[in-house]
Design a protein around this motif. Structure first.
Motif, PDB file in Angstrom:
ATOM      1  N   THR A   1      49.126  49.325  35.888  1.00  0.00           N
ATOM      2  CA  THR A   1      48.350  48.949  34.557  1.00  0.00           C
ATOM      3  C   THR A   1      47.233  47.821  34.729  1.00  0.00           C
ATOM      4  OG1 THR A   1      49.676  47.768  33.531  1.00  0.00           O
ATOM      5  CG2 THR A   1      49.067  50.211  32.692  1.00  0.00           C
ATOM      6  N   ALA A   2      47.913  47.170  35.037  1.00  0.00           N
ATOM      7  CA  ALA A   2      46.435  45.578  34.982  1.00  0.00           C
ATOM      8  C   ALA A   2      46.102  46.114  36.017  1.00  0.00           C
ATOM      9  CB  ALA A   2      47.399  44.540  36.068  1.00  0.00           C
ATOM     10  N   TYR A   3      45.896  46.388  37.450  1.00  0.00           N
ATOM     11  CA  TYR A   3      44.048  47.001  37.866  1.00  0.00           C
ATOM     12  C   TYR A   3      42.810  47.378  35.972  1.00  0.00           C
ATOM     13  CZ  TYR A   3      41.014  49.152  41.320  1.00  0.00           C
ATOM     14  OH  TYR A   3      39.922  49.401  42.133  1.00  0.00           O
ATOM     15  N   LEU A   4      43.428  48.411  35.873  1.00  0.00           N
ATOM     16  CA  LEU A   4      42.724  49.231  34.878  1.00  0.00           C
ATOM     17  C   LEU A   4      42.681  47.972  33.372  1.00  0.00           C
ATOM     18  CD1 LEU A   4      44.966  52.742  33.804  1.00  0.00           C
ATOM     19  CD2 LEU A   4      42.855  51.386  35.607  1.00  0.00           C
ATOM     20  N   LYS A   5      43.357  47.580  33.162  1.00  0.00           N
ATOM     21  CA  LYS A   5      43.074  46.580  32.042  1.00  0.00           C
ATOM     22  C   LYS A   5      41.717  45.461  32.398  1.00  0.00           C
ATOM     23  CE  LYS A   5      46.365  45.223  29.249  1.00  0.00           C
ATOM     24  NZ  LYS A   5      47.942  44.509  29.395  1.00  0.00           N
ATOM     25  N   ALA A   6      42.377  45.301  33.559  1.00  0.00           N
ATOM     26  CA  ALA A   6      40.523  43.720  34.498  1.00  0.00           C
ATOM     27  C   ALA A   6      39.750  44.922  34.736  1.00  0.00           C
ATOM     28  CB  ALA A   6      41.207  43.624  35.904  1.00  0.00           C
ATOM     29  N   ARG A   7      39.350  46.311  34.504  1.00  0.00           N
ATOM     30  CA  ARG A   7      38.319  46.547  34.842  1.00  0.00           C
ATOM     31  C   ARG A   7      37.967  47.183  33.042  1.00  0.00           C
ATOM     32  NH1 ARG A   7      40.271  45.861  39.456  1.00  0.00           N
ATOM     33  NH2 ARG A   7      39.044  45.870  40.591  1.00  0.00           N
TER      34      ARG A   7
ATOM     35  N   LEU B   1      36.557  45.604  23.588  1.00  0.00           N
ATOM     36  CA  LEU B   1      35.065  46.004  24.107  1.00  0.00           C
ATOM     37  C   LEU B   1      34.709  44.799  25.131  1.00  0.00           C
ATOM     38  CD1 LEU B   1      34.056  48.996  22.767  1.00  0.00           C
ATOM     39  CD2 LEU B   1      35.721  48.840  24.229  1.00  0.00           C
ATOM     40  N   ASN B   2      35.349  43.535  24.457  1.00  0.00           N
ATOM     41  CA  ASN B   2      34.487  41.533  24.915  1.00  0.00           C
ATOM     42  C   ASN B   2      35.142  41.500  25.407  1.00  0.00           C
ATOM     43  OD1 ASN B   2      32.260  42.685  22.873  1.00  0.00           O
ATOM     44  ND2 ASN B   2      33.704  41.632  20.832  1.00  0.00           N
ATOM     45  N   GLU B   3      35.993  42.467  26.639  1.00  0.00           N
ATOM     46  CA  GLU B   3      36.881  41.789  27.283  1.00  0.00           C
ATOM     47  C   GLU B   3      36.373  41.957  28.717  1.00  0.00           C
ATOM     48  OE1 GLU B   3      41.008  43.532  27.367  1.00  0.00           O
ATOM     49  OE2 GLU B   3      40.827  43.119  24.947  1.00  0.00           O
ATOM     50  N   PRO B   4      36.370  40.789  30.102  1.00  0.00           N
ATOM     51  CA  PRO B   4      35.057  41.246  30.633  1.00  0.00           C
ATOM     52  C   PRO B   4      35.792  42.763  31.179  1.00  0.00           C
ATOM     53  CG  PRO B   4      36.983  39.592  30.960  1.00  0.00           C
ATOM     54  CD  PRO B   4      37.359  40.035  30.068  1.00  0.00           C
ATOM     55  N   TYR B   5      34.409  42.593  31.666  1.00  0.00           N
ATOM     56  CA  TYR B   5      33.800  44.302  32.191  1.00  0.00           C
ATOM     57  C   TYR B   5      33.777  45.308  31.108  1.00  0.00           C
ATOM     58  CZ  TYR B   5      34.025  41.189  36.682  1.00  0.00           C
ATOM     59  OH  TYR B   5      33.399  39.922  37.405  1.00  0.00           O
ATOM     60  N   ALA B   6      34.346  45.175  30.679  1.00  0.00           N
ATOM     61  CA  ALA B   6      35.129  46.474  29.861  1.00  0.00           C
ATOM     62  C   ALA B   6      33.811  47.501  29.110  1.00  0.00           C
ATOM     63  CB  ALA B   6      35.760  46.298  28.814  1.00  0.00           C
ATOM     64  N   LYS B   7      32.587  46.334  29.188  1.00  0.00           N
ATOM     65  CA  LYS B   7      31.155  46.754  28.724  1.00  0.00           C
ATOM     66  C   LYS B   7      30.164  47.553  30.363  1.00  0.00           C
ATOM     67  CE  LYS B   7      29.821  45.323  24.406  1.00  0.00           C
ATOM     68  NZ  LYS B   7      29.700  44.233  24.241  1.00  0.00           N
ATOM     69  N   LEU B   8      30.240  47.281  31.579  1.00  0.00           N
ATOM     70  CA  LEU B   8      30.082  47.984  32.605  1.00  0.00           C
ATOM     71  C   LEU B   8      30.542  48.677  32.534  1.00  0.00           C
ATOM     72  CD1 LEU B   8      29.226  47.055  34.773  1.00  0.00           C
ATOM     73  CD2 LEU B   8      30.069  46.270  36.495  1.00  0.00           C
TER      74      LEU B   8
ATOM     75  N   VAL C   1      36.542  37.816  40.570  1.00  0.00           N
ATOM     76  CA  VAL C   1      36.443  36.623  39.767  1.00  0.00           C
ATOM     77  C   VAL C   1      36.636  37.544  38.289  1.00  0.00           C
ATOM     78  CG1 VAL C   1      34.885  36.121  38.245  1.00  0.00           C
ATOM     79  CG2 VAL C   1      34.146  36.451  41.002  1.00  0.00           C
ATOM     80  N   PRO C   2      38.046  37.934  38.193  1.00  0.00           N
ATOM     81  CA  PRO C   2      38.215  38.526  36.459  1.00  0.00           C
ATOM     82  C   PRO C   2      38.202  37.928  35.770  1.00  0.00           C
ATOM     83  CG  PRO C   2      40.711  36.993  37.881  1.00  0.00           C
ATOM     84  CD  PRO C   2      39.486  36.976  39.375  1.00  0.00           C
ATOM     85  N   LYS C   3      37.648  36.958  35.726  1.00  0.00           N
ATOM     86  CA  LYS C   3      38.043  36.243  34.432  1.00  0.00           C
ATOM     87  C   LYS C   3      36.004  36.388  33.885  1.00  0.00           C
ATOM     88  CE  LYS C   3      42.037  34.258  33.310  1.00  0.00           C
ATOM     89  NZ  LYS C   3      42.994  33.673  34.424  1.00  0.00           N
ATOM     90  N   ASP C   4      35.723  36.497  34.247  1.00  0.00           N
ATOM     91  CA  ASP C   4      34.310  36.032  33.986  1.00  0.00           C
ATOM     92  C   ASP C   4      33.424  37.491  34.900  1.00  0.00           C
ATOM     93  OD1 ASP C   4      31.307  36.028  34.243  1.00  0.00           O
ATOM     94  OD2 ASP C   4      31.718  34.602  35.566  1.00  0.00           O
ATOM     95  N   GLY C   5      32.787  37.990  33.244  1.00  0.00           N
ATOM     96  CA  GLY C   5      32.486  39.674  33.251  1.00  0.00           C
ATOM     97  C   GLY C   5      31.317  40.095  33.752  1.00  0.00           C
ATOM     98  N   GLY C   6      30.742  38.750  33.804  1.00  0.00           N
ATOM     99  CA  GLY C   6      29.143  38.527  34.142  1.00  0.00           C
ATOM    100  C   GLY C   6      29.005  37.932  35.730  1.00  0.00           C
ATOM    101  N   ALA C   7      30.194  38.307  36.453  1.00  0.00           N
ATOM    102  CA  ALA C   7      29.637  37.040  37.586  1.00  0.00           C
ATOM    103  C   ALA C   7      29.605  38.395  38.483  1.00  0.00           C
ATOM    104  CB  ALA C   7      31.478  37.266  38.430  1.00  0.00           C
TER     105      ALA C   7
END
Lengths: 460, 426
Positions: free
Chosen positions: B301-307, B324-331, B383-389
């Motif tokens: 699940t970690a993989y999906l959670k990160a995305r 949905l504000n977690e990194p990459y969720a909106k992307l 870059v798991p933490k920065d959703g704008g990377a």
């Protein structure tokens, strides 16, 4: 190079079909294809009797099992899913060719489907009817089956929507409904032809079932629209049913089951086994009833290609499963796959790999793709291989889960084998009855193909 | 429909020279890309190389997908596509360049693949530099070889007499038509050999691109695994190639030589392909997601959670916007919208599929969607933490450079040599 002559416009082809000159051909198709329905021979009654006998002995076993309990099916730790579930998955898989041929190939405008779609659709219906029995047999206490139906019973209990087994109930029932509707809608024009030529009780039956079909252009328009829309609805079902069946296994965390590839892999395997069953059934039918002019090399070639394609996908899935089990580095997965190939069920695994992924590669040879005896034998081995595929997945994984202390061995019990044989007889019984009541090749669609061929200079 | 199923028409080369100002714009984009990449190497090499990797993967899949479409047409003997097949083949002109770019990417391996610095002992037999680069470069080289051979065989019978007439690249035309045996014989030989090659290419593609998917993308997260991932990755490339083919077909509908060829029924068929295959793409995603969500094993699940963020991994129907504000969720949701939700609803009917403006817009959206998808597959692993990377000056410049180069290669292939074949009219 001289330019090729332009193909005649379809209108001209239709006109030539309507002209008196074209009549004999038309009625020859009618005669040939309806001759299958003529009075059955002794051999036919013999086969039908045998099939019914097989069903009767399975019913007796089932009655006995219901009385004494599932113990006689060899259910004990650690395996509570045995041959019944294996056979359930097998028959659901067989049911896939019909809808694929009728719906997806229809949408892809693959006209070669026309001669085989009726037989395949009928097989689909009967295979689903066979498959649907197994959850009932498997639950042991048959009278409790209504718990599977999603309505709150008198105690206000709902079914467990999170259980994949319940998803099965939805998926298989939806599929059964649409495949029966599909089968029936396609039959209507042919039933009208049969009605016009039949006498006695048959006339009554066909007259009632053909719903007053007259073949007017308005009726045809409605008919074609219905088939198109049904195809659109049925296409996702071809994918969804076996996906849901695969999730019975994949969503759990049993080693060897918990794989993301299961859904597409099961769907490809289902289409693969379905096509093999179409060949297994249609080759004898074609031979016995002399339908060589309608089910030709061309159809065999195309079905062979489909079998080759799906065999490659299945082979890809086997490879990918093995590769990722090894790559993952997870001890349980690695062990599960090692035991598959070299453990107590190794023979089943090698039957599965050889029958499903290795032997069908012979179809790369063009000559073999139209060699009917070869195809018959190949289709037969594929049926065996696909049954063993489910056996390997279900039994192999359940017998060796995480804790070696709970490992066990399972051998199919006589009761299970009796019901397995009974399921084949049940399917054959329906098919034999179907052969004598309904036209096994879609007459109207074969005629459509004939028009098409005329229009394009016999490019098919 | 009847006009589309006629016997295959004779085709001819149609070299028209590079168009302006498009060529200049593409060249400028390439310059921007190289500049941005060099600037990145000097200031932020990790970002520059990762952006390079995303675009390398995206365009490699797109180009190879184009060839696979052409192969599929050959295998099933499809008669409806007409010039559509030539457009798909044009995309494949990039394939050899993919191989060269993979060689360039080798230089940035330390920034791209985390397992080089932090090896995973249990996977050392597979994830080690030697095995990794030998296998992947061999696959790309083999595919490049097969692609060039296929393209040459495919166009050769229609190039007869072009060498003298061509304004540019006469030498290339002469080389590709050396040993000319007459059009009839050439066509026969080409048909026969293409029919033999096409299934082989599809097989190499299926297995090769699965391994590339596992290696180039899945291994960025070396602890995660999914055995459908290879197929999912390859399917993404194939679908983006269909979208590109549809978009180009729409743009080419008034091109000289193609007048009246991009018929509503051909657009309808392309629309159907986007529609059906985009549903299938979502199905492949769903097949992975459901199994992982239900199994609920932390390493999966970690993989999906990160995305996707934690919203989609709840065990209840609770919905909370803040998740949905977690990194990459909106992307990720933008990817779903571009690749499935919008194509599904817009292309559901018959008329939108036949309308060039609608089909073209959806195709462009799908192309964008897959570029975003490749970003969402790559960046969260690194870059798991920065959703704008994934978004920034360097990243956009590199992407622009790749896009410019890709279009430029397509233009050279379709305008100069061997040029986009068009039906020969009497």
């Amino acid at each position: 190079m001289p330019p090729p002559p332009p193909p005649p416009p379809p209108a001209e082809a239709v006109a030539s079909m309507l002209s008196p000159g074209a009549r004999p051909r038309d009625s020859k198709i009618n005669r040939d294809l309806l001759s299958v329905l003529e009075a059955p021979s002794l051999l036919y009654f013999g086969l039908l009797g045998l099939a019914i006998l097989g069903v009767v002995q399975a019913v007796a076993t089932l009655a006995y099992q219901t009385y004494v309990g599932l113990g006689i099916a060899g259910y004990q730790l650690p395996i509570f899913w045995g041959v019944y579930i294996v056979t359930f998955v097998f028959w659901v898989g067989i049911a896939h060719a019909g809808t694929l041929i009728s719906a997806i190939l229809y949408l892809f405008r693959a006209q070669w489907r026309n001669a085989i779609n009726r037989g395949a659709e009928a097989m689909t219906v009967f295979a689903v009817l066979t498959a649907a029995l197994f959850p009932l047999i498997h639950i042991g206490r048959i009278w409790k089956f209504y718990f599977l139906i999603p309505y709150p019973n008198q105690r206000g209990l709902w079914v467990n929507f999170k259980s994949p087994l319940l998803w099965d109930v939805f998926a298989v029932n939806t599929y059964m409904t649409i495949s029966i509707v599909f089968f029936y809608v396609g039959l209507i024009p042919d039933l009208a032809i049969a009605r016009d030529r039949a006498t006695g009780w048959r006339k009554l039956l066909y007259g009632a079932l053909s719903l007053g079909w007259q073949g007017t252009s308005r009726q045809w328009k409605a008919h074609n629209r219905t088939v198109l829309h049904l195809s659109g609805l049925a296409t996702p079902l071809v994918l969804s049913v076996h996906s849901v069946v695969s999730w019975d296994f994949a969503v759990s965390i049993v080693p060897g089951w918990h794989a993301t590839i299961f859904a597409p892999y099961f769907v490809a395997g289902a289409i693969f086994s379905g096509f093999a069953m179409v060949l297994t059934v249609m080759i004898p039918v074609r031979r016995i009833f002399g339908l060589e002019a309608y089910i030709t090399d061309y159809h065999f070639e195309n079905m062979s290609r489909f079998i080759l394609l799906t065999s490659l996908i299945v082979g890809y899935a086997y490879a990918s499963e093995y590769f990722i089990a090894w790559y993952s580095g997870v001890e349980a997965e690695r062990t599960a796959f090692f035991l598959r190939a070299f453990g107590p069920y190794a023979i089943s695994t090698w039957i599965m790999i050889i029958c499903n992924a290795v032997l069908p590669q012979l179809l790369w040879i063009k000559r073999l793709r139209t060699n009917v005896p070869f195809l018959f034998v190949l289709a037969f081995t594929i049926n065996i291989g696909m049954w063993f595929e489910r056996y390997v997945i279900i039994i192999g994984s359940l017998s060796r889960e995480y804790i070696p202390d709970t490992w066990g061995l399972y051998v199919p019990s006589p009761a299970e084998l009796s019901i397995l044989v009974g399921s084949f007889c049940w399917f054959s019984m329906f098919f034999l009855i179907f052969l004598k009541i309904f036209p096994v090749v879609a007459i109207a669609e074969v005629k459509e193909l004939a028009i098409h061929e005329k229009a394009h200079g016999g490019a098919h | 429909m009847s006009s589309n199923v006629a016997a295959p028409v004779a085709e001819r080369a149609n070299p028209r020279g590079l168009p302006q100002p498009l060529t200049t714009i593409c060249a400028a984009l390439v310059a921007v890309g190289i500049g941005g990449f060099l600037y990145g190497l000097a200031n932020d090499p990790a970002t520059a190389w990762r952006a390079f990797h995303v675009n390398f993967v995206y365009f490699a899949g797109l180009a190879q997908g184009g060839l696979v479409i052409a192969c599929a047409f050959v295998i099933i003997g499809a008669r409806w596509p007409g010039p559509v097949r030539r457009i798909a083949e044009g995309l494949a002109a990039w394939v050899p360049i993919s191989f060269l770019l993979a060689l360039v990417g080798y230089l940035g391996r330390d920034y791209i693949f985390p397992w080089i610095e932090h090896p995973v002992p249990v996977k050392a037999a597979w994830l080690n530099e030697g095995r990794f680069f030998i296998t992947d470069l061999a696959i790309l080289a083999l595919l490049a070889f097969l692609t060039l051979r296929f393209l040459r065989l495919s166009v050769r019978p229609h190039l007869g007499g072009s060498a003298e007439a061509a304004p540019q690249a006469g030498g290339m035309f002469a080389r590709w038509t050396s040993g000319w045996r007459g059009e009839e014989a050439e066509r026969e030989a080409s048909d026969r050999q293409l029919k033999r090659m096409a299934p082989i290419i599809c097989l190499v593609y299926a297995f090769g691109f699965s391994i590339l998917g596992f290696d180039q993308v899945m291994s960025l997260d070396p602890h995660w695994f999914s055995n459908l991932f290879g197929g999912f990755f390859a399917w993404g490339g194939f679908l983006s190639a269909i979208a590109a083919t549809a978009l180009i077909a729409v743009l080419h509908r008034n091109a000289p030589g193609l007048e009246g060829e991009i018929t509503p029924s051909r657009l309808h068929d392309l629309g159907k392909m986007i529609f059906a295959f985009s549903i299938f793409w979502m199905y492949l995603f769903w097949a992975q997601y459901l199994v992982i969500w239900y199994g609920n094993l932390p390493e999966e699940t970690a993989y999906l959670k990160a995305r996707m963020g934690s919203q989609f991994l709840q065990d209840s129907w609770d919905f909370a916007w803040y998740r949905l504000n977690e990194p990459y969720a909106k992307l990720t949701m933008a990817v779903w919208a571009c690749n499935w939700i919008i194509p599904f609803w817009v292309l559901l009917g018959q008329r939108p599929k036949k309308t060039p403006a609608i089909l073209g817009s959806v195709a462009a959206l799908v192309l964008l969607g897959f570029w975003l998808e490749r970003n969402v597959l790559v960046w969260p692993a690194l870059v798991p933490k920065d959703g704008g990377a994934w978004l920034g000056g360097i990243q956009l410049a590199v992407a622009a450079g790749f896009a410019g180069a890709f279009v430029l290669v397509y233009l050279v292939y379709t305008r100069v040599f061997p040029s986009l074949l068009v039906p020969r009219r009497a």
